[in-house]
Design a protein around this motif. Structure first.
Motif, short mmCIF file in Angstrom:
data_model
loop_
_atom_site.label_atom_id
_atom_site.label_comp_id
_atom_site.label_asym_id
_atom_site.label_seq_id
_atom_site.Cartn_x
_atom_site.Cartn_y
_atom_site.Cartn_z
N LYS A 126 29.53 35.01 41.89
CA LYS A 126 30.28 34.65 41.42
C LYS A 126 31.71 34.22 42.57
O LYS A 126 31.41 33.53 43.70
N LEU A 127 32.34 32.69 42.42
CA LEU A 127 33.34 32.22 42.31
C LEU A 127 34.51 32.47 41.94
O LEU A 127 34.64 31.50 41.11
N LEU A 128 35.37 33.11 42.33
CA LEU A 128 36.81 33.08 41.65
C LEU A 128 37.85 32.61 41.95
O LEU A 128 38.17 32.37 43.31
N CYS A 129 38.09 31.76 41.11
CA CYS A 129 39.30 30.51 41.83
C CYS A 129 40.38 31.14 40.92
O CYS A 129 40.71 31.31 39.27
N ILE A 148 34.36 31.32 38.45
CA ILE A 148 35.33 32.10 36.78
C ILE A 148 36.74 31.72 36.99
O ILE A 148 37.13 32.13 37.98
N LEU A 149 36.81 31.20 36.60
CA LEU A 149 38.16 30.29 36.47
C LEU A 149 39.30 31.52 35.41
O LEU A 149 39.70 31.52 34.46
N LYS A 150 40.26 31.63 36.61
CA LYS A 150 41.47 33.09 36.07
C LYS A 150 42.27 32.59 35.42
O LYS A 150 43.41 31.58 36.72
N SER A 151 42.59 32.48 34.38
CA SER A 151 43.55 31.34 33.73
C SER A 151 44.90 32.26 32.47
O SER A 151 45.23 31.57 32.21
N SER A 178 30.45 43.89 44.59
CA SER A 178 30.46 43.38 46.39
C SER A 178 31.41 41.98 45.64
O SER A 178 30.82 41.65 45.02
N GLN A 179 33.19 42.38 46.72
CA GLN A 179 33.59 41.41 46.46
C GLN A 179 34.43 41.45 48.32
O GLN A 179 34.36 42.14 48.81
N SER A 180 34.61 39.40 47.94
CA SER A 180 35.34 39.49 49.64
C SER A 180 36.03 37.84 49.07
O SER A 180 35.72 37.37 48.33
N ALA A 181 36.81 37.87 50.11
CA ALA A 181 37.39 37.09 50.02
C ALA A 181 37.13 35.55 50.74
O ALA A 181 35.56 36.43 51.47
N GLN A 200 28.03 39.29 46.36
CA GLN A 200 28.39 38.86 44.47
C GLN A 200 29.32 38.10 44.11
O GLN A 200 29.36 37.03 43.53
N VAL A 201 30.31 38.18 44.21
CA VAL A 201 31.96 37.64 43.90
C VAL A 201 32.85 36.90 45.60
O VAL A 201 33.42 38.25 45.66
N VAL A 202 33.33 35.82 45.69
CA VAL A 202 34.14 35.54 46.68
C VAL A 202 35.09 34.85 46.11
O VAL A 202 35.24 33.69 45.35
#
Length: 551
Positions: free
Chosen positions: A183-186, A216-219, A247-250, A258-260
């Motif tokens: 995933k890509l968190l925005c 993943i659009l954080k709105s 797992s998450q990372s900048a 998994q999640v950036v």
């Protein structure tokens, strides 16, 4: 003989037989006669295709399906196609743009002389004649696309390419297993206005496409609507909306994360190759052939996916259109004032916009009768509507004072303001022509959407200031196709093949930029360069094959 667009078994046999069994004719004459035979067969084949297509229109659904299946088989096996060369499409558009640049140059020179001349009337008559000449030439070039026999191909090619990109985005955004998907968190809430935030969302989805990560659009808590994106538009995913992961990372993370989390484009480091103005290598040849500005088409595809409206949004837009009596022909005009003027853009009077609106209608009248001239005005300055109706009584002026008031800085982040800006952009994009300032992101968004709705609307605008650009983009480059020797100290030298980093178009026949060979910054004639299309190795998504609908 190499297989070509019109080469089928009948053609090959006919030409080969002629060359083989006419030994008394010298080889030069035989080749000449063979070329004539090929031309004749091509013409007959094209006529036969048109007859077959015409015949199919009279069949019922089952008969037509069976007929088209047979025709598709014939086309596939014998190489029958009716499509233009890439060079033809590019040249056709270049002629159109060069006519414009020639007019900009003449107009600028005459206007300059007018300020110093006592014979203003003669110069004005000359300029009017030049304007008529330009409109006639542009009409001829546009008509060429209608009569060259490739209109059906353009529609089909654009539809297939659009469907492919939309299918790829749907595949990306709806993974089979959200729990294991990368995933890509925005975060949607970038500290800027609506147009800027839309472009932020587009940038996030482009990077998601390039990294093959579900966006993943954080709105929630969005400054325009507290409930978030889904209060106006469909979710960016039907099945994967949570940012959970083992797992998450900048940014930039790595393949094992998994999640950036993606920062805003202004602070992105390192910068991936997927950013505008780059387009995918695998799609570039097709996009370049069907569109005059490939990056606009590409960005428009992401807006097309993101801005799929909720049912309540569709209802709102349709009701507003009916209430307004919105109909064509109509020119969309976006006039940005308030916080933009004096900071990011210069002040432009209403008549500066209307000059180009009037020019559009003069051109349109060469091909059809215009019984009513219409203009849709989107603005954050409520006084504009009254001014337009007083100064231009022969125009039907559309627009909403309440929307303009809701765009004021102190009211901008409200539900009414969101509905207003969504409505304005929607109707601007539906206009036949767009007059605005490309320094405004709202204008650029409307232009991008317009180009997702039409095959090629790259020429359907007039910007009073900037050329098209995408915030945070890589440089826009041009390549010199003609040499230029500077005539003034403000001009730069060009040699054929020079690469120029473009700063802007002055709309007077000249552009400004830096020659990367000499590092000189200055002006150069716009007609002496062509756009350089930048590409990058995006993923090709083989899981989403393009379904061919060729005959």
């Amino acid at each position: 003989m190499e297989k070509g667009s019109y080469q089928n078994a009948r053609q090959v046999d006919a030409i080969w037989s002629f060359l083989r069994y006419e030994p008394d004719i010298n080889i030069s004459n035989r080749i000449s006669q063979a070329m004539k035979q090929l031309h004749f067969l091509q013409k007959r084949e094209s006529e036969m295709l048109n007859l077959l297509i015409e015949f199919s229109s009279g069949l019922n659904v089952n008969e037509k399906e069976k007929f088209l299946k047979h025709l598709k088989h014939i086309s596939k096996n014998y190489g029958i196609r009716n499509e233009p060369k890439t060079e033809y499409e590019i040249l056709r558009r270049r002629i159109y743009s060069n006519i414009l640049e020639f007019f900009y140059f003449i107009n600028s020179q005459v206007q300059s002389e007018l300020k110093q001349s006592t014979s203003e009337k003669s110069f004005s008559n000359f300029l009017n004649l030049i304007s008529e000449f330009k409109r006639s030439l542009m009409k001829d070039v546009l008509t060429l696309a209608d009569v060259d026999g490739y209109a059906e191909w353009r529609h089909k090619e654009n539809d297939e390419l659009t469907n492919l990109v939309q299918q790829r985005l749907f595949y990306l955004q709806n993974p089979k297993n959200c729990k294991t998907a990368k995933k890509l968190l925005c975060d949607l809430n970038k500290g800027c206005g609506y147009g800027c935030q839309l472009h932020h969302a587009v940038y996030c989805l482009i990077v998601a496409y390039g990294t093959q990560r579900t966006l993943i659009l954080k709105s929630r808590g969005w400054r325009y609507s507290r409930p978030g994106w889904e209060s106006v538009f469909l979710p960016v995913s039907n099945s994967c909306t949570t940012p959970d992961g083992i797992s998450q990372s900048a940014w930039p993370g790595n393949d094992n994360v998994q999640v950036v989390s993606l920062p805003i484009i202004d602070s992105l480091s390192p910068r991936p190759p997927y950013l505008p103005l780059n387009i995918p290598e695998d799609l570039a040849p097709k996009i370049r052939r069907i569109h005059g500005d490939p990056i606009v088409w590409w960005v428009g595809q992401f807006l097309k996916y993101l801005l799929r409206p909720q049912p309540n949004t569709i209802k709102m837009l349709e009701q507003y259109k009916q209430k307004l009596g919105f109909k064509k022909p109509i020119v969309g005009v976006h006039i940005r004032r308030t916080d933009k003027v004096g900071t990011e853009a210069a002040f432009h009077r209403l008549d500066e916009y209307m000059l180009h609106v009037e020019e559009y209608y003069k051109s349109l009248e060469l091909t059809q009768t215009v019984t009513q001239k219409r203009v849709y005005i989107a603005t954050d300055e409520p006084k504009i509507f009254n001014e337009a109706r007083i100064k231009y009584p022969d125009y039907e002026v559309f627009g909403d004072v309440s929307i303009a008031k809701s765009a004021a800085v102190n009211k901008r982040y409200t539900d009414n303001s969101l509905s207003g800006i969504v409505t304005d952009i929607h109707l601007l994009s539906l206009s036949d022509y767009l007059v605005c300032t490309f320094s405004s992101q709202v204008c650029r968004v409307a232009y991008e959407i317009m180009n997702s709705l039409e095959i090629d609307a790259a020429h359907k605008f007039r910007s009073l200031d900037d050329i098209y650009y995408y915030g945070g983009q890589k440089a826009r480059y041009q390549e010199a196709v003609l040499p230029h020797i500077p005539l003034k100290p403000s001009e730069i030298e060009l040699q054929v093949g020079d690469q120029i980093s473009v700063a802007g178009n002055h709309w007077d026949g000249y552009s400004k930029g830096m020659n990367l060979r000499t590092h000189q910054l200055g002006l150069y004639p716009t007609f002496k360069v062509i756009p350089k299309i930048e590409t990058a190795p995006f993923p090709t998504y083989p899981q989403v094959p393009l379904e061919s609908t060729e005959l």
